[in-house]
Motif scaffolding. Sequence first.
Motif, PDB file in Angstrom:
ATOM      1  N   LEU A   1      49.072  30.478 -41.617  1.00 54.87           N
ATOM      2  CA  LEU A   1      50.349  31.186 -41.592  1.00 54.87           C
ATOM      3  C   LEU A   1      51.127  30.715 -40.366  1.00 54.87           C
ATOM      4  O   LEU A   1      50.531  30.391 -39.340  1.00 54.87           O
ATOM      5  CB  LEU A   1      50.108  32.697 -41.508  1.00 54.87           C
ATOM      6  CG  LEU A   1      49.180  33.265 -42.578  1.00 54.87           C
ATOM      7  CD1 LEU A   1      48.945  34.755 -42.328  1.00 54.87           C
ATOM      8  CD2 LEU A   1      49.753  33.057 -43.963  1.00 54.87           C
ATOM      9  N   LEU A   2      52.444  30.687 -40.462  1.00 58.18           N
ATOM     10  CA  LEU A   2      53.254  30.345 -39.298  1.00 58.18           C
ATOM     11  C   LEU A   2      53.243  31.543 -38.354  1.00 58.18           C
ATOM     12  O   LEU A   2      53.730  32.612 -38.707  1.00 58.18           O
ATOM     13  CB  LEU A   2      54.692  30.015 -39.712  1.00 58.18           C
ATOM     14  CG  LEU A   2      54.891  28.790 -40.595  1.00 58.18           C
ATOM     15  CD1 LEU A   2      56.377  28.530 -40.811  1.00 58.18           C
ATOM     16  CD2 LEU A   2      54.224  27.555 -40.008  1.00 58.18           C
ATOM     17  N   PRO A   3      52.693  31.379 -37.158  1.00 54.00           N
ATOM     18  CA  PRO A   3      52.525  32.550 -36.287  1.00 54.00           C
ATOM     19  C   PRO A   3      53.841  33.158 -35.824  1.00 54.00           C
ATOM     20  O   PRO A   3      53.867  34.309 -35.391  1.00 54.00           O
ATOM     21  CB  PRO A   3      51.726  32.006 -35.093  1.00 54.00           C
ATOM     22  CG  PRO A   3      51.760  30.535 -35.190  1.00 54.00           C
ATOM     23  CD  PRO A   3      52.099  30.161 -36.601  1.00 54.00           C
ATOM     24  N   TRP A   4      54.934  32.387 -35.896  1.00 54.17           N
ATOM     25  CA  TRP A   4      56.226  32.914 -35.429  1.00 54.17           C
ATOM     26  C   TRP A   4      57.043  33.539 -36.551  1.00 54.17           C
ATOM     27  O   TRP A   4      58.213  33.845 -36.378  1.00 54.17           O
ATOM     28  CB  TRP A   4      57.030  31.812 -34.735  1.00 54.17           C
ATOM     29  CG  TRP A   4      57.024  30.527 -35.479  1.00 54.17           C
ATOM     30  CD1 TRP A   4      57.865  30.168 -36.474  1.00 54.17           C
ATOM     31  CD2 TRP A   4      56.116  29.446 -35.290  1.00 54.17           C
ATOM     32  NE1 TRP A   4      57.529  28.930 -36.931  1.00 54.17           N
ATOM     33  CE2 TRP A   4      56.476  28.454 -36.222  1.00 54.17           C
ATOM     34  CE3 TRP A   4      55.040  29.212 -34.425  1.00 54.17           C
ATOM     35  CZ2 TRP A   4      55.786  27.243 -36.318  1.00 54.17           C
ATOM     36  CZ3 TRP A   4      54.367  28.021 -34.530  1.00 54.17           C
ATOM     37  CH2 TRP A   4      54.738  27.042 -35.456  1.00 54.17           C
ATOM     38  N   ARG A   5      56.445  33.681 -37.735  1.00 51.75           N
ATOM     39  CA  ARG A   5      57.134  34.385 -38.822  1.00 51.75           C
ATOM     40  C   ARG A   5      56.359  35.650 -39.135  1.00 51.75           C
ATOM     41  O   ARG A   5      55.132  35.610 -39.251  1.00 51.75           O
ATOM     42  CB  ARG A   5      57.161  33.513 -40.085  1.00 51.75           C
ATOM     43  CG  ARG A   5      57.915  32.226 -39.930  1.00 51.75           C
ATOM     44  CD  ARG A   5      59.380  32.474 -40.172  1.00 51.75           C
ATOM     45  NE  ARG A   5      60.105  31.216 -40.045  1.00 51.75           N
ATOM     46  CZ  ARG A   5      60.615  30.564 -41.091  1.00 51.75           C
ATOM     47  NH1 ARG A   5      60.475  31.029 -42.296  1.00 51.75           N
ATOM     48  NH2 ARG A   5      61.276  29.444 -40.899  1.00 51.75           N
TER      49      ARG A   5
ATOM     50  N   LEU B   1      49.324  23.286 -40.016  1.00 52.18           N
ATOM     51  CA  LEU B   1      50.545  23.996 -40.404  1.00 52.18           C
ATOM     52  C   LEU B   1      51.528  23.031 -41.051  1.00 52.18           C
ATOM     53  O   LEU B   1      52.195  23.365 -42.029  1.00 52.18           O
ATOM     54  CB  LEU B   1      51.193  24.652 -39.174  1.00 52.18           C
ATOM     55  CG  LEU B   1      50.451  25.822 -38.564  1.00 52.18           C
ATOM     56  CD1 LEU B   1      51.232  26.400 -37.403  1.00 52.18           C
ATOM     57  CD2 LEU B   1      50.202  26.902 -39.600  1.00 52.18           C
TER      58      LEU B   1
ATOM     59  N   HIS C   1      61.443  24.412 -39.030  1.00 48.27           N
ATOM     60  CA  HIS C   1      60.669  25.644 -39.207  1.00 48.27           C
ATOM     61  C   HIS C   1      59.252  25.585 -38.641  1.00 48.27           C
ATOM     62  O   HIS C   1      58.626  26.621 -38.458  1.00 48.27           O
ATOM     63  CB  HIS C   1      60.597  26.006 -40.694  1.00 48.27           C
ATOM     64  CG  HIS C   1      61.937  26.292 -41.286  1.00 48.27           C
ATOM     65  ND1 HIS C   1      62.740  27.312 -40.849  1.00 48.27           N
ATOM     66  CD2 HIS C   1      62.638  25.659 -42.258  1.00 48.27           C
ATOM     67  CE1 HIS C   1      63.876  27.311 -41.538  1.00 48.27           C
ATOM     68  NE2 HIS C   1      63.837  26.308 -42.392  1.00 48.27           N
TER      69      HIS C   1
ATOM     70  N   ILE D   1      45.696  30.785 -34.528  1.00 47.17           N
ATOM     71  CA  ILE D   1      45.496  32.187 -34.879  1.00 47.17           C
ATOM     72  C   ILE D   1      44.244  32.360 -35.694  1.00 47.17           C
ATOM     73  O   ILE D   1      44.140  33.246 -36.506  1.00 47.17           O
ATOM     74  CB  ILE D   1      46.703  32.723 -35.685  1.00 47.17           C
ATOM     75  CG1 ILE D   1      47.058  31.727 -36.791  1.00 47.17           C
ATOM     76  CG2 ILE D   1      47.880  32.978 -34.792  1.00 47.17           C
ATOM     77  CD1 ILE D   1      47.657  32.346 -37.987  1.00 47.17           C
TER      78      ILE D   1
ATOM     79  N   PRO E   1      51.387  37.575 -37.779  1.00 49.80           N
ATOM     80  CA  PRO E   1      50.100  37.085 -38.285  1.00 49.80           C
ATOM     81  C   PRO E   1      48.939  37.286 -37.319  1.00 49.80           C
ATOM     82  O   PRO E   1      47.822  37.540 -37.753  1.00 49.80           O
ATOM     83  CB  PRO E   1      50.375  35.597 -38.521  1.00 49.80           C
ATOM     84  CG  PRO E   1      51.814  35.531 -38.858  1.00 49.80           C
ATOM     85  CD  PRO E   1      52.464  36.591 -38.000  1.00 49.80           C
TER      86      PRO E   1
ATOM     87  N   TRP F   1      55.948  36.886 -31.023  1.00 50.06           N
ATOM     88  CA  TRP F   1      54.871  36.703 -31.992  1.00 50.06           C
ATOM     89  C   TRP F   1      53.555  36.374 -31.319  1.00 50.06           C
ATOM     90  O   TRP F   1      52.511  36.418 -31.951  1.00 50.06           O
ATOM     91  CB  TRP F   1      55.241  35.602 -32.984  1.00 50.06           C
ATOM     92  CG  TRP F   1      55.736  34.339 -32.354  1.00 50.06           C
ATOM     93  CD1 TRP F   1      57.025  34.063 -31.997  1.00 50.06           C
ATOM     94  CD2 TRP F   1      54.976  33.199 -31.987  1.00 50.06           C
ATOM     95  NE1 TRP F   1      57.103  32.825 -31.442  1.00 50.06           N
ATOM     96  CE2 TRP F   1      55.868  32.255 -31.416  1.00 50.06           C
ATOM     97  CE3 TRP F   1      53.627  32.866 -32.088  1.00 50.06           C
ATOM     98  CZ2 TRP F   1      55.443  31.019 -30.957  1.00 50.06           C
ATOM     99  CZ3 TRP F   1      53.215  31.628 -31.625  1.00 50.06           C
ATOM    100  CH2 TRP F   1      54.121  30.720 -31.068  1.00 50.06           C
ATOM    101  N   ARG F   2      53.597  36.031 -30.037  1.00 50.49           N
ATOM    102  CA  ARG F   2      52.341  35.672 -29.372  1.00 50.49           C
ATOM    103  C   ARG F   2      51.682  36.901 -28.766  1.00 50.49           C
ATOM    104  O   ARG F   2      52.316  37.914 -28.547  1.00 50.49           O
ATOM    105  CB  ARG F   2      52.603  34.669 -28.252  1.00 50.49           C
ATOM    106  CG  ARG F   2      53.085  33.353 -28.749  1.00 50.49           C
ATOM    107  CD  ARG F   2      52.586  32.242 -27.906  1.00 50.49           C
ATOM    108  NE  ARG F   2      52.861  32.447 -26.500  1.00 50.49           N
ATOM    109  CZ  ARG F   2      52.686  31.506 -25.602  1.00 50.49           C
ATOM    110  NH1 ARG F   2      52.262  30.326 -25.953  1.00 50.49           N
ATOM    111  NH2 ARG F   2      52.946  31.741 -24.340  1.00 50.49           N
TER     112      ARG F   2
ATOM    113  N   PRO G   1      59.679  25.373 -33.520  1.00 49.17           N
ATOM    114  CA  PRO G   1      59.123  26.667 -33.081  1.00 49.17           C
ATOM    115  C   PRO G   1      57.763  26.521 -32.398  1.00 49.17           C
ATOM    116  O   PRO G   1      57.481  27.218 -31.431  1.00 49.17           O
ATOM    117  CB  PRO G   1      58.986  27.465 -34.381  1.00 49.17           C
ATOM    118  CG  PRO G   1      59.882  26.820 -35.350  1.00 49.17           C
ATOM    119  CD  PRO G   1      59.993  25.380 -34.967  1.00 49.17           C
TER     120      PRO G   1
ATOM    121  N   ALA H   1      61.723  35.581 -27.193  1.00 51.77           N
ATOM    122  CA  ALA H   1      61.537  34.469 -28.135  1.00 51.77           C
ATOM    123  C   ALA H   1      60.082  34.327 -28.567  1.00 51.77           C
ATOM    124  O   ALA H   1      59.807  33.786 -29.621  1.00 51.77           O
ATOM    125  CB  ALA H   1      62.028  33.165 -27.521  1.00 51.77           C
TER     126      ALA H   1
END
Lengths: 235, 274
Positions: free
Chosen positions: A78-82, B173, B190, B3, A118, B271-272, B194, B268
């Motif tokens: 999965l794209l971790p930033w989505r 990815l 995309h 992840i 994610p 998500w981390r 990123p 920004a």
Amino acid sequence: MASSLTVEVRGLTKEFGDRAVLRELDLDIAPGEFVALLGRSGSGKSTLLKVLAGLDTAVTGEFTVDGQVSVAFQQPRLLPWRRVWRNVVLGLHPVVGRDVALKALDEVRLADHADAWPRTLSGGEAQRVSLARALVREPELLLLDEPFGALDALTRMAMHRLVETLWQQHKPAVLLVTHDVDEALLLADRVLVLDEGRIASEYILGHPRPRELSDHIDVRAQVLRDLGVNERATA
Amino acid sequence: MSISTLGAPARAESAPESLSVKKSRRRLPDLRRWISPLAIVALWQIACETGVLPPDKLSSPWTVLQAGIELAGTGELGDAFVVSTTRVGIGFGIGALIGIVLGIVAGLSRWGNYLVDPPVQMLRTLPFLGLIPLFILWFGIGEEPKIALVALGVAFPLYLNVHSGIRNVDDHLVEATTALGFTRTERLVHVVLPAALPNTLVGLRQSLGVAWLSLIVGEQVNASSGLGYLINNAREFLRTDVIVVGLVVYAALGLVTDAIVRLVERRALRWRAA
């Protein structure tokens, strides 16, 4: 006749240097058929999947795939930033709305995680998102590359049931690449054993679903022999 | 970072928990950490009052404060501030553009990497602050050598971080999105960019630190305006209070820009893991 197949492979050869990983391989998959592909490490099963996914084009031979193809890998990727729901609709062009993603997530019972990142998901949850992402494209062919290999035993059992249910609802043709014989015997209509770059043996499984591990105990022994495992010695 | 929390499920509960811990810590700053800094300032003040520190070596904190207020009042400090900030702003803009563009070119294309990376890596080993004599010969003693020095200092950290950020994108990815039908451009927008963002922001913080450092050095050598001029001018008249004011403003500018980047990072990179 041939045009009614979802996958038709003829004489497929793939070489890495002077080593042939796939040699003159033939394979047919009918629409809606669940095929499991077994083989030892390095037998070329993941290579075959990559070719069918269009990720490896440096091959000789012919193959056609009729319709949309989706892949779910061993890692969920999965794209971790989505956020989760945006990962689900990643493969849809043009970009569609949240309701489509929510419907797909609902099928894998993760609708309440739609807005999560994610990284907050467990391994099994992330893999379910990956399945939702593959299925939301309504594929005619679903390629599964050892999708349960990295999960713990309990999660894996739940995933087997989930995949079976989703397959029965959507009826894509499935090619499941795995090294888990029991998994193949539980889920597949047909089990193929890949050896030395070709399909070495094939077993049609007729037992109605949902199956128990003991339902194809006779085939299990044979498949293990094909894979070079002497059950008595290793048990 | 990846992840892959497979096998050993990382539960979602851990995230909000660590968040609330962070919040409560911010609400109650530990006042004990202020004891020693305040004691040092107090000692400094006492040392000046008792004559241990003569004012031509170091002025007292109180005198520095008064000098700061006075300089701000006459507009001298404001003018110097604007001049110096403009130099950093222009130099940073130019340097960042060069660093990011070269980093993207070298990161994305094989030939770009062959052609761009070697000279940049070689130039990087030069102590760039040592280029001031050459820059004066090339650009004179106006604004240009100072801006050029800042730009040069900024370009390298950004280049290195953008380059490695792009190079270290997770191939898995890229492959997964290729299977989903992404075109090359879509993968770039995309996935690759990123993925390179965390590294880029690290580079941004490093390069802003270097930018202020380059400015300070550049302004020490020759300047007829700006904070460096203010400080050098004060030296001639033994005004240690004004020198300290200049230093404090430099420090504050560095802290403020760093805080801005941290803020950008927090937004920004939500998500981390926190």
